[in-house]
Design an enzyme around this catalytic site. Structure first.
Site, PDB file in Angstrom:
ATOM      1  N   ARG A 152      -6.973   1.442   3.469  1.00  0.00           N
ATOM      2  CA  ARG A 152      -8.047   0.880   2.636  1.00  0.00           C
ATOM      3  C   ARG A 152      -9.234   0.480   3.518  1.00  0.00           C
ATOM      4  O   ARG A 152     -10.392   0.640   3.144  1.00  0.00           O
ATOM      5  CB  ARG A 152      -7.477  -0.333   1.892  1.00  0.00           C
ATOM      6  CG  ARG A 152      -8.426  -0.983   0.924  1.00  0.00           C
ATOM      7  CD  ARG A 152      -7.658  -1.906  -0.019  1.00  0.00           C
ATOM      8  NE  ARG A 152      -8.547  -2.503  -0.999  1.00  0.00           N
ATOM      9  CZ  ARG A 152      -9.032  -3.752  -0.912  1.00  0.00           C
ATOM     10  NH1 ARG A 152      -8.709  -4.518   0.105  1.00  0.00           N
ATOM     11  NH2 ARG A 152      -9.833  -4.214  -1.841  1.00  0.00           N
ATOM     12  N   HIS A 186     -13.260   1.302   3.069  1.00  0.00           N
ATOM     13  CA  HIS A 186     -14.228   0.221   2.876  1.00  0.00           C
ATOM     14  C   HIS A 186     -15.269   0.167   3.991  1.00  0.00           C
ATOM     15  O   HIS A 186     -16.374  -0.321   3.793  1.00  0.00           O
ATOM     16  CB  HIS A 186     -13.502  -1.124   2.737  1.00  0.00           C
ATOM     17  CG  HIS A 186     -12.838  -1.290   1.405  1.00  0.00           C
ATOM     18  ND1 HIS A 186     -12.829  -2.466   0.701  1.00  0.00           N
ATOM     19  CD2 HIS A 186     -12.157  -0.403   0.634  1.00  0.00           C
ATOM     20  CE1 HIS A 186     -12.177  -2.304  -0.448  1.00  0.00           C
ATOM     21  NE2 HIS A 186     -11.757  -1.062  -0.499  1.00  0.00           N
ATOM     22  N   ASP A 187     -14.905   0.663   5.187  1.00  0.00           N
ATOM     23  CA  ASP A 187     -15.902   0.734   6.257  1.00  0.00           C
ATOM     24  C   ASP A 187     -16.848   1.918   6.020  1.00  0.00           C
ATOM     25  O   ASP A 187     -18.064   1.781   6.025  1.00  0.00           O
ATOM     26  CB  ASP A 187     -15.221   0.875   7.624  1.00  0.00           C
ATOM     27  CG  ASP A 187     -16.236   0.882   8.763  1.00  0.00           C
ATOM     28  OD1 ASP A 187     -17.251   0.159   8.667  1.00  0.00           O
ATOM     29  OD2 ASP A 187     -16.022   1.607   9.755  1.00  0.00           O
ATOM     30  N   VAL A 194     -19.712   2.182   3.140  1.00  0.00           N
ATOM     31  CA  VAL A 194     -20.917   1.357   3.256  1.00  0.00           C
ATOM     32  C   VAL A 194     -21.673   1.722   4.535  1.00  0.00           C
ATOM     33  O   VAL A 194     -21.271   1.339   5.630  1.00  0.00           O
ATOM     34  CB  VAL A 194     -20.545  -0.147   3.268  1.00  0.00           C
ATOM     35  CG1 VAL A 194     -21.788  -1.008   3.317  1.00  0.00           C
ATOM     36  CG2 VAL A 194     -19.688  -0.486   2.059  1.00  0.00           C
ATOM     37  N   ASN A 225     -14.096  -6.939  -0.610  1.00  0.00           N
ATOM     38  CA  ASN A 225     -13.289  -7.290   0.570  1.00  0.00           C
ATOM     39  C   ASN A 225     -12.769  -8.714   0.598  1.00  0.00           C
ATOM     40  O   ASN A 225     -11.728  -8.975   1.210  1.00  0.00           O
ATOM     41  CB  ASN A 225     -14.117  -7.053   1.841  1.00  0.00           C
ATOM     42  CG  ASN A 225     -14.557  -5.605   1.981  1.00  0.00           C
ATOM     43  OD1 ASN A 225     -13.879  -4.715   1.486  1.00  0.00           O
ATOM     44  ND2 ASN A 225     -15.682  -5.388   2.617  1.00  0.00           N
ATOM     45  N   HIS A 260      -4.455   4.599  -2.423  1.00  0.00           N
ATOM     46  CA  HIS A 260      -4.412   3.201  -2.893  1.00  0.00           C
ATOM     47  C   HIS A 260      -3.143   2.920  -3.687  1.00  0.00           C
ATOM     48  O   HIS A 260      -2.939   1.812  -4.159  1.00  0.00           O
ATOM     49  CB  HIS A 260      -5.603   2.923  -3.820  1.00  0.00           C
ATOM     50  CG  HIS A 260      -6.765   2.283  -3.122  1.00  0.00           C
ATOM     51  ND1 HIS A 260      -6.911   2.274  -1.768  1.00  0.00           N
ATOM     52  CD2 HIS A 260      -7.835   1.619  -3.603  1.00  0.00           C
ATOM     53  CE1 HIS A 260      -8.019   1.637  -1.461  1.00  0.00           C
ATOM     54  NE2 HIS A 260      -8.610   1.238  -2.548  1.00  0.00           N
ATOM     55  N   SER A 261      -2.307   3.929  -3.877  1.00  0.00           N
ATOM     56  CA  SER A 261      -1.142   3.725  -4.732  1.00  0.00           C
ATOM     57  C   SER A 261       0.073   3.277  -3.919  1.00  0.00           C
ATOM     58  O   SER A 261       1.158   3.132  -4.443  1.00  0.00           O
ATOM     59  CB  SER A 261      -0.833   4.990  -5.549  1.00  0.00           C
ATOM     60  OG  SER A 261      -0.430   6.013  -4.674  1.00  0.00           O
TER      61      SER A 261
END
Ligand code: NAG
Ligand code: NAG
Length: 200
Positions: free
Chosen positions: A56, A60-61, A64, A88, A187-188
């Site tokens: 994850r 998320h890095d 963005v 976050n 993500h699961s």
């Protein structure tokens, strides 16, 4: 700074940005990938969930302003970083695994391996160690000196986003529907908060 020096620096910056490739650290830190893999194996033993958290982390890095480790920057009096952005805050975890990998690399080859590359290697390892495919990653990223909470809040998809919105959003990053499904699939594993599934 003389024009010649700044031209030289510009050249270095452009060259390193342009030349991501597998084995980037073979000459300067040959054990870099082995060191990160080792830290990830230990993290798996200690807290299996950390591998899901690290996958994850990369998303998320990278989403963005690119894969630049901006996610790791703490807030300063003049900068609100990404750690406390909506996507976050109270949910991104396993920062200490990335920190440990970076600290171990600093002992082996000080000042060589970027944090951005540590995140890339660690998340590849997380996929491989949880039984997914293993692959060579291109390396040679530079670390950002700034982060933006606003940029994170603007771009990170919400748990309530619908398929049309997500397909369109990922398309803006040249990510296909297949990429979207693969990233969502990753993500699961791990653990989610009720809040992120209740609207479904
Ligand atoms: C999907 O979400 C977008 C953005 O929130 C919204 O404008 C659109 O109407 C939604 N589409 C459907 C089919 O619900
Ligand atoms: C997406 O691909 C197009 C065509 O190759 C390119 O011009 C554009 O810069 C890419 N956009 C992103 C966000 O990578």
């Amino acid at each position: 700074m003389s024009p010649l020096v700044s031209l030289f620096l510009l050249h270095i910056v452009t060259a390193s940005a342009a030349q991501l490739h597998p084995g980037y650290y073979l000459g300067t830190c040959p054990k870099a990938e082995a060191i990160v893999r080792d830290v990830m194996k230990k993290a798996f033993t200690k807290d299996p969930r950390s591998l899901a958290s690290i996958m994850r982390f990369q998303f998320h890095d990278c989403f963005v302003n690119g894969c630049d480790a901006s996610l790791l920057l703490d807030d300063t009096p003049t900068m609100l970083g990404e750690k406390l952005s909506l996507a976050n805050i109270n949910s991104l975890r396993s920062y200490e695994v990335i920190d440990e990998a970076k600290a171990t690399l600093e002992k082996a080859c000080p000042g060589v391996v970027s944090c951005a590359d540590v995140i890339i290697m660690a998340s590849r390892d997380a996929v491989a160690l949880t039984g997914g495919p293993d692959w060579q990653v291109k390396l040679g990223r530079l670390d950002s000196l700034t982060a933006s909470q606003e940029a994170s809040d603007d771009v990170m998809p919400s748990p309530t986003s619908n398929a049309t919105f997500l397909i369109d959003l990922f398309g803006k990053f040249n990510l296909s529907v297949k990429d979207l499904v693969a990233l969502s699939g990753s993500h699961s594993i791990g653990k989610a908060r009720c809040f992120s599934v209740m609207s479904r």
